[in-house]
Motif scaffolding. Sequence first.
Motif, PDB file in Angstrom:
ATOM      1  N   VAL A   1       0.966  -1.145  -0.056  1.00 23.43           N
ATOM      2  CA  VAL A   1       0.093   0.119   0.040  1.00 23.43           C
ATOM      3  C   VAL A   1       0.796   1.329   0.078  1.00 23.43           C
ATOM      4  CG1 VAL A   1      -0.084   0.453   2.538  1.00 23.43           C
ATOM      5  CG2 VAL A   1      -2.240   0.811   1.097  1.00 23.43           C
ATOM      6  N   THR A   2       2.069   1.368   0.505  1.00 18.05           N
ATOM      7  CA  THR A   2       2.780   2.418   0.452  1.00 18.05           C
ATOM      8  C   THR A   2       3.049   3.381  -0.855  1.00 18.05           C
ATOM      9  OG1 THR A   2       4.177   1.543   2.525  1.00 18.05           O
ATOM     10  CG2 THR A   2       5.355   3.351   0.922  1.00 18.05           C
ATOM     11  N   PRO A   3       3.380   2.515  -1.891  1.00 18.99           N
ATOM     12  CA  PRO A   3       3.426   3.210  -3.154  1.00 18.99           C
ATOM     13  C   PRO A   3       1.902   4.082  -3.464  1.00 18.99           C
ATOM     14  CG  PRO A   3       4.270   1.248  -3.486  1.00 18.99           C
ATOM     15  CD  PRO A   3       3.465   0.997  -2.042  1.00 18.99           C
ATOM     16  N   LEU A   4       0.985   3.533  -2.891  1.00 23.66           N
ATOM     17  CA  LEU A   4      -0.611   4.119  -3.157  1.00 23.66           C
ATOM     18  C   LEU A   4      -0.332   5.501  -2.360  1.00 23.66           C
ATOM     19  CD1 LEU A   4      -2.715   1.122  -3.363  1.00 23.66           C
ATOM     20  CD2 LEU A   4      -1.778   2.709  -5.273  1.00 23.66           C
ATOM     21  N   ILE A   5       0.172   5.265  -0.966  1.00 22.54           N
ATOM     22  CA  ILE A   5       0.104   6.492  -0.272  1.00 22.54           C
ATOM     23  C   ILE A   5       1.177   7.386  -0.588  1.00 22.54           C
ATOM     24  CG2 ILE A   5       0.719   6.950   2.338  1.00 22.54           C
ATOM     25  CD1 ILE A   5      -1.733   5.397   2.183  1.00 22.54           C
ATOM     26  N   ARG A   6       2.168   7.108  -1.238  1.00 23.47           N
ATOM     27  CA  ARG A   6       3.050   8.080  -2.008  1.00 23.47           C
ATOM     28  C   ARG A   6       2.263   9.006  -2.791  1.00 23.47           C
ATOM     29  NH1 ARG A   6       6.538   8.620  -6.249  1.00 23.47           N
ATOM     30  NH2 ARG A   6       8.497   9.853  -5.744  1.00 23.47           N
ATOM     31  N   HIS A   7       1.548   8.339  -4.129  1.00 23.30           N
ATOM     32  CA  HIS A   7       0.719   9.038  -4.627  1.00 23.30           C
ATOM     33  C   HIS A   7      -0.157  10.098  -4.064  1.00 23.30           C
ATOM     34  CE1 HIS A   7       2.605   7.339  -8.208  1.00 23.30           C
ATOM     35  NE2 HIS A   7       2.271   6.043  -7.774  1.00 23.30           N
ATOM     36  N   LEU A   8      -0.979   9.581  -3.207  1.00 16.70           N
ATOM     37  CA  LEU A   8      -1.659  10.258  -2.213  1.00 16.70           C
ATOM     38  C   LEU A   8      -1.289  11.397  -1.641  1.00 16.70           C
ATOM     39  CD1 LEU A   8      -4.419  10.782  -1.124  1.00 16.70           C
ATOM     40  CD2 LEU A   8      -3.930   9.266   0.736  1.00 16.70           C
ATOM     41  N   ALA A   9      -0.076  11.273  -1.056  1.00 16.77           N
ATOM     42  CA  ALA A   9       0.795  12.436  -0.366  1.00 16.77           C
ATOM     43  C   ALA A   9       1.216  13.382  -1.412  1.00 16.77           C
ATOM     44  CB  ALA A   9       2.070  11.901   0.155  1.00 16.77           C
ATOM     45  N   ILE A  10       1.451  13.189  -2.730  1.00 12.30           N
ATOM     46  CA  ILE A  10       1.973  14.027  -3.569  1.00 12.30           C
ATOM     47  C   ILE A  10       0.535  15.053  -3.953  1.00 12.30           C
ATOM     48  CG2 ILE A  10       2.795  14.351  -5.915  1.00 12.30           C
ATOM     49  CD1 ILE A  10       4.566  12.047  -5.411  1.00 12.30           C
ATOM     50  N   LYS A  11      -0.593  14.082  -4.330  1.00  8.22           N
ATOM     51  CA  LYS A  11      -1.531  14.955  -4.547  1.00  8.22           C
ATOM     52  C   LYS A  11      -2.222  15.832  -3.752  1.00  8.22           C
ATOM     53  CE  LYS A  11      -5.969  13.706  -6.759  1.00  8.22           C
ATOM     54  NZ  LYS A  11      -6.942  12.355  -7.015  1.00  8.22           N
ATOM     55  N   ILE A  12      -2.204  15.489  -2.429  1.00  8.82           N
ATOM     56  CA  ILE A  12      -2.697  16.407  -1.388  1.00  8.82           C
ATOM     57  C   ILE A  12      -1.613  17.496  -0.714  1.00  8.82           C
ATOM     58  CG2 ILE A  12      -4.463  14.802  -0.918  1.00  8.82           C
ATOM     59  CD1 ILE A  12      -2.847  14.038   1.864  1.00  8.82           C
ATOM     60  N   GLY A  13      -0.438  17.389  -1.109  1.00  8.77           N
ATOM     61  CA  GLY A  13       0.525  18.355  -0.674  1.00  8.77           C
ATOM     62  C   GLY A  13       1.335  18.033   0.241  1.00  8.77           C
ATOM     63  N   ALA A  14       1.270  16.713   0.657  1.00  9.53           N
ATOM     64  CA  ALA A  14       1.895  16.448   1.766  1.00  9.53           C
ATOM     65  C   ALA A  14       3.376  16.107   1.381  1.00  9.53           C
ATOM     66  CB  ALA A  14       1.331  15.122   2.544  1.00  9.53           C
TER      67      ALA A  14
ATOM     68  N   ALA B   1      16.616  23.938   6.301  1.00 10.52           N
ATOM     69  CA  ALA B   1      18.228  23.916   6.787  1.00 10.52           C
ATOM     70  C   ALA B   1      18.653  22.757   7.618  1.00 10.52           C
ATOM     71  CB  ALA B   1      18.393  25.356   7.500  1.00 10.52           C
ATOM     72  N   ARG B   2      17.812  22.162   8.338  1.00  9.62           N
ATOM     73  CA  ARG B   2      18.281  21.151   9.043  1.00  9.62           C
ATOM     74  C   ARG B   2      18.256  19.824   8.636  1.00  9.62           C
ATOM     75  NH1 ARG B   2      13.113  21.991  11.368  1.00  9.62           N
ATOM     76  NH2 ARG B   2      11.700  20.291  11.506  1.00  9.62           N
ATOM     77  N   ASP B   3      17.564  19.637   7.403  1.00  2.67           N
ATOM     78  CA  ASP B   3      17.445  18.361   6.684  1.00  2.67           C
ATOM     79  C   ASP B   3      18.639  17.999   6.010  1.00  2.67           C
ATOM     80  OD1 ASP B   3      14.748  17.999   7.367  1.00  2.67           O
ATOM     81  OD2 ASP B   3      13.873  19.349   5.586  1.00  2.67           O
ATOM     82  N   VAL B   4      18.591  16.481   5.897  1.00  3.46           N
ATOM     83  CA  VAL B   4      19.806  15.925   5.015  1.00  3.46           C
ATOM     84  C   VAL B   4      19.449  15.783   3.529  1.00  3.46           C
ATOM     85  CG1 VAL B   4      21.064  13.820   5.144  1.00  3.46           C
ATOM     86  CG2 VAL B   4      20.688  14.882   7.230  1.00  3.46           C
ATOM     87  N   HIS B   5      18.108  15.211   3.259  1.00  5.26           N
ATOM     88  CA  HIS B   5      17.654  15.345   1.792  1.00  5.26           C
ATOM     89  C   HIS B   5      17.878  16.794   1.182  1.00  5.26           C
ATOM     90  CE1 HIS B   5      13.912  16.427   3.785  1.00  5.26           C
ATOM     91  NE2 HIS B   5      13.736  16.879   2.602  1.00  5.26           N
ATOM     92  N   THR B   6      18.127  16.623  -0.185  1.00  6.80           N
ATOM     93  CA  THR B   6      18.007  17.823  -0.945  1.00  6.80           C
ATOM     94  C   THR B   6      17.055  17.862  -1.939  1.00  6.80           C
ATOM     95  OG1 THR B   6      19.668  16.658  -2.271  1.00  6.80           O
ATOM     96  CG2 THR B   6      20.687  17.724  -0.620  1.00  6.80           C
ATOM     97  N   VAL B   7      16.050  17.061  -2.164  1.00  4.26           N
ATOM     98  CA  VAL B   7      14.884  17.088  -3.007  1.00  4.26           C
ATOM     99  C   VAL B   7      13.820  16.731  -2.147  1.00  4.26           C
ATOM    100  CG1 VAL B   7      13.965  15.750  -4.923  1.00  4.26           C
ATOM    101  CG2 VAL B   7      16.360  15.909  -4.671  1.00  4.26           C
ATOM    102  N   PRO B   8      12.766  17.753  -2.356  1.00  7.16           N
ATOM    103  CA  PRO B   8      11.458  17.470  -1.792  1.00  7.16           C
ATOM    104  C   PRO B   8      10.835  16.468  -2.008  1.00  7.16           C
ATOM    105  CG  PRO B   8      11.411  19.738  -3.077  1.00  7.16           C
ATOM    106  CD  PRO B   8      12.755  18.859  -3.342  1.00  7.16           C
ATOM    107  N   THR B   9      10.489  15.637  -0.735  1.00  9.36           N
ATOM    108  CA  THR B   9      10.125  14.181  -0.802  1.00  9.36           C
ATOM    109  C   THR B   9       8.598  14.022  -0.036  1.00  9.36           C
ATOM    110  OG1 THR B   9      12.350  13.592  -0.773  1.00  9.36           O
ATOM    111  CG2 THR B   9      10.838  11.818  -0.027  1.00  9.36           C
ATOM    112  N   PRO B  10       7.902  13.277  -0.735  1.00  8.71           N
ATOM    113  CA  PRO B  10       6.435  13.199   0.071  1.00  8.71           C
ATOM    114  C   PRO B  10       6.840  12.369   1.088  1.00  8.71           C
ATOM    115  CG  PRO B  10       6.634  11.695  -1.983  1.00  8.71           C
ATOM    116  CD  PRO B  10       7.887  12.610  -1.860  1.00  8.71           C
ATOM    117  N   ARG B  11       5.655  12.938   2.338  1.00  7.71           N
ATOM    118  CA  ARG B  11       5.743  12.001   3.535  1.00  7.71           C
ATOM    119  C   ARG B  11       4.380  11.710   3.767  1.00  7.71           C
ATOM    120  NH1 ARG B  11       7.098  17.782   6.886  1.00  7.71           N
ATOM    121  NH2 ARG B  11       5.485  18.880   6.257  1.00  7.71           N
ATOM    122  N   MET B  12       4.241  11.242   4.943  1.00  8.70           N
ATOM    123  CA  MET B  12       2.893  10.697   5.368  1.00  8.70           C
ATOM    124  C   MET B  12       2.891   9.239   5.302  1.00  8.70           C
ATOM    125  SD  MET B  12      -1.133  12.124   4.415  1.00  8.70           S
ATOM    126  CE  MET B  12      -1.231  11.127   2.931  1.00  8.70           C
TER     127      MET B  12
END
Length: 387
Positions: A18-31, A37-48
């Motif tokens: 189900v996690t890939p579906l949650i990823r698409h949902l997070a992108i769709k709703i803006g999560a 500044a404190r983050d390690v990642h450099t690319v905006p990544t969906p969460r939730m």
Amino acid sequence: MRVYLFIAAIAGGATWLVTPLIRHLAIKIGAVGRVRARDVHTVPTPRMGGLGMLFGFAVAMMFAYRIPFVGGLFQGSSQMWVVLAGAVMICLLGMADDLWDLDWMLKLAGQLLISVFVAWGGLQIISLPLGSLVTASPSISITITAVLIVASINAVNFVDGLDGLASGIVAIGGIAFAIYSYIIARSSPSYASTATLIDVMLVGICVGFILHNWHPAKLFMGDSGSMLLGYLITCASIVMTGRLDPASIHASVYLPVFMPILLPVLVLFLPVLDMCMAIVRRLRKGQSPMHPDRMHLHHRMLKIGHTTQGAVLILWGWAALIAFGSLTILFFEARYVAVGFVIAAAALTVATMYPYLRRRIPEIREENAALEAARHAGRKRRDGEGE
């Protein structure tokens, strides 16, 4: 044991699917987490990603409800349903934070209300082993339970800074808890144990999520995930430590089993340590305890020179050493455990400091060579002046 492994596989498989579906949902709703500044990642990544783990936990619970071996745990007790209800509420609170970045005081108030609800619903630390088994009053029991849940939730939240780190540490803790609770359950007429059931489902959802969260992560668990994991591992601890008869347990098992405050600290030692260090560090600077910075343990590992994957694996190693170090006391003499612990700790220390030492040792040699050359030049100059 096979039933527990099956349930863990169900939890992991459902989460992974189900996690890939949650990823698409997070992108769709803006999560989608912006790069801070404190983050390690450099690319905006969906969460939730916590929503996917909640789904896996719920599916595994439905399967467990229908399996005769553990189905009896749902009969005559609402404890498992209270755990599930609390999991849904804590995940929804985390999802709200993933979407709207809630104020930390509002989020803390929500955590406390949910923890009190869960404790009021029957998930409580009933007794504390202070010399003899002392029965606490309902108000004290609810208070201790709620504080323990909130502390664990935030400890896991603090350490969630690298891909796979929090889920791996919680999975290690869940395995240790499951072994503890399974050993204890063997002294009862039935091997079925609510604590073991929660633990194996927790381990399953962690493993299922790590498959999508390993660096570079396709999805972050967000607060919906870190808060859920902290909540579930504490629920398992409370169930295991609150309702057992010490007269039926071997003395060697008594201490690690009946220390409801000690067990989460042992298993979640790194998150708790990181949280305490962060709070002290920020208060000394006159900042809020929730003020973000780049001084967490995982940030320090990266500064030493580790890659993201290397830092995660070494921190997993420390978590496993602390969690299973306490577990081995059940099977081996304390002196042998101590020797093994020291050897493993020394090896992990070398691994932790290796990038720094590899970089620093040549620098020290160059500094020593330059100092020796300066001394040699000084001696030649003095000899020349003496002639």
